[in-house]
Design a protein around this motif. Sequence first.
Motif, mmCIF file in Angstrom:
data_model
loop_
_atom_site.group_PDB
_atom_site.id
_atom_site.type_symbol
_atom_site.label_atom_id
_atom_site.label_comp_id
_atom_site.label_asym_id
_atom_site.label_seq_id
_atom_site.Cartn_x
_atom_site.Cartn_y
_atom_site.Cartn_z
ATOM 1 N N THR A 305 0.828 -1.201 0.000
ATOM 2 C CA THR A 305 0.000 0.000 0.000
ATOM 3 C C THR A 305 0.863 1.253 0.000
ATOM 4 O O THR A 305 0.609 2.204 -0.747
ATOM 5 C CB THR A 305 -0.931 0.010 1.226
ATOM 6 O OG1 THR A 305 -1.784 -1.134 1.188
ATOM 7 C CG2 THR A 305 -1.792 1.270 1.251
ATOM 8 N N LEU A 306 1.902 1.256 0.837
ATOM 9 C CA LEU A 306 2.844 2.381 0.834
ATOM 10 C C LEU A 306 3.416 2.606 -0.565
ATOM 11 O O LEU A 306 3.515 3.737 -1.048
ATOM 12 C CB LEU A 306 3.987 2.103 1.805
ATOM 13 C CG LEU A 306 3.803 2.455 3.281
ATOM 14 C CD1 LEU A 306 5.050 2.067 4.060
ATOM 15 C CD2 LEU A 306 3.499 3.920 3.460
ATOM 16 N N SER A 307 3.790 1.501 -1.211
ATOM 17 C CA SER A 307 4.378 1.587 -2.536
ATOM 18 C C SER A 307 3.405 2.195 -3.538
ATOM 19 O O SER A 307 3.765 3.088 -4.319
ATOM 20 C CB SER A 307 4.813 0.190 -2.998
ATOM 21 O OG SER A 307 5.365 0.233 -4.292
ATOM 22 N N GLN A 308 2.154 1.732 -3.509
ATOM 23 C CA GLN A 308 1.169 2.234 -4.473
ATOM 24 C C GLN A 308 0.775 3.675 -4.191
ATOM 25 O O GLN A 308 0.485 4.438 -5.121
ATOM 26 C CB GLN A 308 -0.064 1.323 -4.478
ATOM 27 C CG GLN A 308 0.235 -0.114 -4.876
ATOM 28 C CD GLN A 308 1.011 -0.222 -6.172
ATOM 29 O OE1 GLN A 308 0.581 0.295 -7.209
ATOM 30 N NE2 GLN A 308 2.165 -0.868 -6.130
ATOM 31 N N LEU A 309 0.763 4.066 -2.926
ATOM 32 C CA LEU A 309 0.547 5.478 -2.615
ATOM 33 C C LEU A 309 1.672 6.319 -3.193
ATOM 34 O O LEU A 309 1.455 7.463 -3.625
ATOM 35 C CB LEU A 309 0.471 5.669 -1.099
ATOM 36 C CG LEU A 309 -0.784 5.115 -0.413
ATOM 37 C CD1 LEU A 309 -0.613 5.107 1.096
ATOM 38 C CD2 LEU A 309 -2.018 5.925 -0.798
#
Length: 616
Positions: A305-309
């Motif tokens: 999720t951090l990566s996609q944000l």
Amino acid sequence: MTPTQSLLVVIFAPLLSAVIIAFFCRQRHGLAAAISVTAAGAIFVFGLLAILATGTDVVHASSAWLHFGDFEVNKGFLFDDVAKTMLIMVAFVGFLIHIFSLGYMADDPARGRYFGGLSIFMFSMLGIVLADNLVMIFVFWELVGFSSYMLIGHYLNSDEAAAASKKAFIVNRIGDLGFLVGIVYAYWHFGTTNLSEMGGYVAGNPDLVKISIAALLMCGFIGKSAQFPLHVWLPDAMAGPTPVSALIHAATMVAAGVYFLIRIDFLFPQEVLTLIAWLGASVAVYAGFCAYGQNDIKKILAYSTLSQLGYMAAAFGLGFPGVALFHLITHAFFKALLFLSAGSVIHGCHHEQDIFKMGGLLKKMPITAITFLIGTLALCGVYGLSGFFSKDAILIAGGLSNTPIFYLLTLGAFMTAGYMGRLFWIAFLGQPKSEDASHAKESPLTMLVPLIVLAVLSVAGGWMGYWPDFLGGLIKDNLDHLHHMDHYDAMHKKVLIFGSAAWIVGLVVSFFFYGAGAKEDRLEKKAAPIYGFLRSRLWFDEVYNFYVEKIQQRFALLLNFIDVFVIKGIFVRGSAGIVGLVGMCSRSLHDGNLHTYVYWFLAGLILLWAVASGLL
């Protein structure tokens, strides 16, 4: 029913649900669940009615709320194409997660409180989506933070959950301080906090855009969307119930920061946009590396999720807010699917979350496994699935920027395929590696139906870029602009090659390196220093702990000493003591004793004689 009335139902249905549950249904769990799910369904139905009734029109309603001298705070909503797109996603995904929660939380002794928390969160999140001014956004922003705190800490007997909820709350307050100062500065600069009015002023005079205002408002995004350096709270937030992770920390709340940037994109000068783009690209790579050092299925998904944000931030910073919104929506579908599938796995494995204690779940839980695989492929950007359309658009934007951001984002795509392949091969293939995994069974229908629906959206949701204008105007405009840029065709081919190579190589290498159903982490076995480095997460938590314990705490003790001993002891109590001493001495001159008055009279005469004689 008018669109305005429908939107009022959308806003107040979850609030009413939360109030009823809080006052009357805390111990009546079944009724609380029914009320909360009904409210979530009403949000979706009436939100859809409002969208259909308005078409391409923008609905804006506002009225006075508070007056402080010349300063006026209005309450109102702005229902444009961006808000419509976000509303339908939040409403639909939220409704599916409510249904999933019926099965997942069936045995929880505090599920009444849980469903009340979901309702207050939906109210808060929808307030952010519809608010027409910065002050109202901030009010709902803080309510979302409270909701997150309450739901992360749902398990009252868990020290981990309590610590995680406090960490999320405190870290977000740091970002929100900058956000609040930015709101004050924006009002001082523009004379209003209304989004439409500020947009009109900037359109008429672009010189009104200020780096300082944009940078301060960006702090809210950094905190809420867990970007450097305030990203440390999100992985720990997985201590809450898994549906909470899906709703708040994957699909909606963490995406609120990106949505907020899109809402105020007219306030950002190029310098701040460039900073956001590099920040997002860096987080996309950093989170990918951290995921390889995690064995907890939810924490692996948290880092994804951090990566996609980071991808969404990069798209916004590169000047394509519509593409960022596009990826926000598709990500909500496949990431909610992944978290709910993980929740189904955890439920089936009796709350086991270590992937190295799973294995063989493809046979034990075939529907969950297949839906998880679909979510994984969508996240990796496999051709034709939802993630392919939005992620490739971001990669193309990065390539056309002529900066190394493209290569960072491509590396992030490769990392994503690698750690998601690692998760799937270990957890779902091979043989069960624990008693809980060997006795796993498929989840009930209330949990499987949302998975199937989200799996369909994870496959077909990428076509949203071609939906009617009233639901995807900004998305379509940005995609059209991207398609008409110079060298688009060449870059599109390059992205197809690099993007396809990233997910193919990532999945294949992870399969051959980790194997099907591996019993231990081979990276830890074969390269312990590298594994330790990845697991350290670059020691951000250790640095923050050192700062708090060795610097902030000591500074706080110094301030406490100054407050207690200097300000209170000397200036406040000291001055009071002096006055008291003078008063005591004065009282001693008036004790009503004749002999005392005679002695003071004689002392006075002697003093006057000494002065008159020149002795003093």
